[in-house]
Design an enzyme around this catalytic site. Structure first.
Site, PDB file in Angstrom:
ATOM      1  N   CYS A  96     -25.461  75.448  -7.024  1.00  0.00           N
ATOM      2  CA  CYS A  96     -26.625  74.855  -6.370  1.00  0.00           C
ATOM      3  C   CYS A  96     -27.459  75.813  -5.548  1.00  0.00           C
ATOM      4  O   CYS A  96     -28.459  75.415  -4.983  1.00  0.00           O
ATOM      5  CB  CYS A  96     -26.163  73.726  -5.453  1.00  0.00           C
ATOM      6  SG  CYS A  96     -25.108  74.312  -4.096  1.00  0.00           S
ATOM      7  N   GLU A 142     -24.400  67.282 -11.617  1.00  0.00           N
ATOM      8  CA  GLU A 142     -24.526  67.131 -10.160  1.00  0.00           C
ATOM      9  C   GLU A 142     -25.161  68.367  -9.555  1.00  0.00           C
ATOM     10  O   GLU A 142     -24.948  69.486 -10.029  1.00  0.00           O
ATOM     11  CB  GLU A 142     -23.130  66.893  -9.566  1.00  0.00           C
ATOM     12  CG  GLU A 142     -23.080  66.747  -8.051  1.00  0.00           C
ATOM     13  CD  GLU A 142     -22.662  68.028  -7.334  1.00  0.00           C
ATOM     14  OE1 GLU A 142     -22.581  68.011  -6.093  1.00  0.00           O
ATOM     15  OE2 GLU A 142     -22.433  69.055  -8.016  1.00  0.00           O
ATOM     16  N   ARG A 192     -23.187  63.180   2.598  1.00  0.00           N
ATOM     17  CA  ARG A 192     -23.268  64.197   1.545  1.00  0.00           C
ATOM     18  C   ARG A 192     -24.228  63.677   0.486  1.00  0.00           C
ATOM     19  O   ARG A 192     -23.829  62.937  -0.422  1.00  0.00           O
ATOM     20  CB  ARG A 192     -21.890  64.469   0.953  1.00  0.00           C
ATOM     21  CG  ARG A 192     -21.842  65.689   0.040  1.00  0.00           C
ATOM     22  CD  ARG A 192     -20.438  65.935  -0.505  1.00  0.00           C
ATOM     23  NE  ARG A 192     -20.328  67.235  -1.127  1.00  0.00           N
ATOM     24  CZ  ARG A 192     -20.030  68.364  -0.488  1.00  0.00           C
ATOM     25  NH1 ARG A 192     -19.808  68.325   0.808  1.00  0.00           N
ATOM     26  NH2 ARG A 192     -19.961  69.512  -1.124  1.00  0.00           N
ATOM     27  N   ARG A 214     -26.495  64.050  -2.665  1.00  0.00           N
ATOM     28  CA  ARG A 214     -26.557  64.886  -3.855  1.00  0.00           C
ATOM     29  C   ARG A 214     -27.362  64.184  -4.943  1.00  0.00           C
ATOM     30  O   ARG A 214     -27.523  62.969  -4.931  1.00  0.00           O
ATOM     31  CB  ARG A 214     -25.142  65.192  -4.388  1.00  0.00           C
ATOM     32  CG  ARG A 214     -24.294  66.082  -3.466  1.00  0.00           C
ATOM     33  CD  ARG A 214     -24.847  67.493  -3.395  1.00  0.00           C
ATOM     34  NE  ARG A 214     -24.006  68.401  -2.633  1.00  0.00           N
ATOM     35  CZ  ARG A 214     -24.185  68.694  -1.349  1.00  0.00           C
ATOM     36  NH1 ARG A 214     -25.161  68.077  -0.677  1.00  0.00           N
ATOM     37  NH2 ARG A 214     -23.418  69.554  -0.732  1.00  0.00           N
TER      38      ARG A 214
END
Length: 524
Positions: free
Chosen positions: A74, A112, A156, A158
């Site tokens: 990422c 993801e 979190r 995402r």
């Protein structure tokens, strides 16, 4: 339970695999290059190293499978990075992933990434990825989800791209309803009474940190750049006079005003301070510098000499001058500076040392200006009544927890109780390995390396398992794998090392980042 095969790309320590196996999936291989992650993955799943396909950039194809997962690295999209997107070579790993998707054509996939990929500044990059998925003949949906909504006490957020090869299954795909607060911080902490500390879900904390029923924050922030009832400043934790405190608040309340500069927070000169309070003297400011609360900042530089033998970066810095003056905040806010990965202050200091420029205006700012660093090594201390913990990251943070429960009827007593019973007594600590696992939705006894830097990097880079499980269940519920027979994995003939003994043997030493660790270890 469904029957389907899957391949785990950018597998990390196996968060995707835990989720997929829990609903009937069978892993037929994974791809990972980080030695610690490979060791951890293989030990926890009793997997043979031959199941690792290795570096995705070198793969031309994969075995046929039903379901592809990929936690694509990422850094290119992360807010913590430089936000360069496909200008960063690491962003090209998306192309490798999409190539394999098109080559093998599984029935479904989950990709993801960090939420930064869904931000407007990366709109073209996300559009490119979605167009490539469409060109491969897939129907995809982008979901931006907070793990807190699906079974962990962690904020979190995402992005999850879920896709199907067959449109009829894509049209049946529906996310499960969110259940924020079903697991709270006290539920995962050792040494505290979870029942006593648990809050009702009336105060929804889906996208932020939480407060208790009386409206008091469930955490204390150690920071000189913000102000609030539960903010602890440098002048709170060391001896300062009321006069010094008032000067600190003067800077705090005015440093974000546009009249003092273009940055989000600007240093102030002595003249600025005296415009706000004529009684402020340079001696007052220098006393705060000596105490380590303020620092001097060279703000304006006058060009004294033009030279042709400077480095390319120094020449670029010199070119940013207007009317012979370099303004530090204008320079610091430049996107080109970020692209060049330059430290503006270091270059200007070097130019000043050799007489190319000289400082013509000095200002004062707080010494501690990195919000995430906090003060005295502490960023935040979370109370056990907090519903939610901040995002776990690979680099760890200066966040701490306390199992001391604080009760007070007003904010003054609440704050005083914290300082007396938590901060002054040192009644706080970092989260443990077991607690970090629970915060990510892993079993508390998941096998990880012994040193904090190593296990925190692995767990911080992983996915929140309950979110993946929810998504996989939603995919399975479409019927995409209905009627399939149980998957049988062929025996792997390669020697399986005892990876846990690697953890023990290396102890405090880091395993090299390049290449897998291979040792002949006798199996018991």
């Amino acid at each position: 339970m469904a029957n389907f095969s899957f391949i785990d790309l950018f597998a990390g320590i196996g968060g995707f695999r835990l989720a997929l196996q829990s609903v009937g999936g069978t892993c037929i291989g994974f791809s990972e290059i980080a030695p610690d992650a490979i060791n951890t993955y293989c030990k926890n799943f009793k997997e043979d190293e031959s199941a690792n396909f290795g570096d995705i950039t070198k793969l031309k194809t994969l075995p046929d499978h039903d379901f592809m997962t990929a936690g694509v690295p990422c850094q290119s999209w992360s807010i913590a990075g430089k936000n360069l997107g496909f200008d960063d070579d690491r962003g090209q790993l998306w192309n490798d992933t999409l190539y394999l998707l098109n080559k093998v054509r599984p029935k479904a996939f989950i990709f993801e990434n960090v939420k930064g990929l869904a931000d407007p500044r990366n709109a073209e990059a996300l559009k490119y990825i979605l167009n490539r998925i469409k060109e491969a003949g897939y129907y995809a949906q982008v979901n931006v989800l907070n793990a807190y909504d699906y079974g962990v006490p962690q904020t979190r957020v995402r992005i999850y791209i879920v896709g199907f090869k067959d449109k009829k299954y894509f049209e049946k795909f529906t996310l499960a309803p969110a259940t924020p607060g079903c697991v709270q911080l006290s539920d995962v902490l050792d040494g505290c009474n979870a029942t006593e500390c648990r809050q009702s879900n009336d105060n929804n904390a889906r996208w932020s940190l939480s407060c208790n029923e009386k409206g008091f924050n469930d955490y204390f922030l150690f920071n000189d750049l913000r102000n609030g009832n539960t903010t602890i400043h440098s002048w709170d934790i060391q001896e300062t006079t009321e006069r010094e405190k008032s000067i600190c608040y003067l800077l705090l309340k005015n440093r974000r005003k546009d009249k003092y500069g273009k940055l989000d927070g600007n240093p102030l000169s002595l003249l600025h301070f005296q415009e706000l309070d004529p009684s402020v003297s340079r001696e007052d400011l220098e006393n705060l510098v000596e105490k380590g609360i303020l620092k001097r900042v060279s703000y304006l530089y006058e060009i004294c000499e033009q030279r042709n033998d400077l480095s390319e970066d120094a020449t670029w810095v010199m070119s940013q001058a207007k009317n012979g003056i370099i303004n530090f905040d204008t320079l610091k806010s430049s996107k080109e500076l970020k692209k060049r990965k330059l430290n503006a202050q270091d270059i200007l200091s070097t130019l000043e040392t050799i007489g190319i420029v000289k400082c013509t205006e000095e200002r004062y700012d707080f010494k501690n200006t990195k919000i995430s660093t906090g003060l005295a090594g502490i960023n935040r201390i979370f109370l056990p009544t907090c519903k939610i913990y901040p995002t776990l990251v690979a680099s760890d943070t200066n966040d701490y927890i306390t199992t001391e429960n604080i009760n007070a009827d007003n904010i003054e007593d609440f704050r005083a109780s914290f300082m007396k019973n938590v901060y002054r007594t040192g009644n706080y600590r970092r989260i443990t390995k077991q607690e970090a696992c629970r915060i990510q939705g892993f079993p508390a006894d998941y096998l990880l390396p012994p040193t904090r830097a190593r296990w925190m990097k692995l767990i911080g880079n992983s996915v929140a398992v309950p979110v993946i499980k929810m998504l996989v269940k939603a995919i399975v519920n479409t019927g995409v794998f209905d009627g399939q027979e149980k998957v049988v994995v062929k025996n792997r003939n390669s020697h399986q090392s005892s990876y846990l003994s690697l953890f023990d043997r290396y102890e405090e030493n880091h395993i090299a980042e390049s290449g897998m660790v291979c040792e002949d270890i006798e199996l018991s």
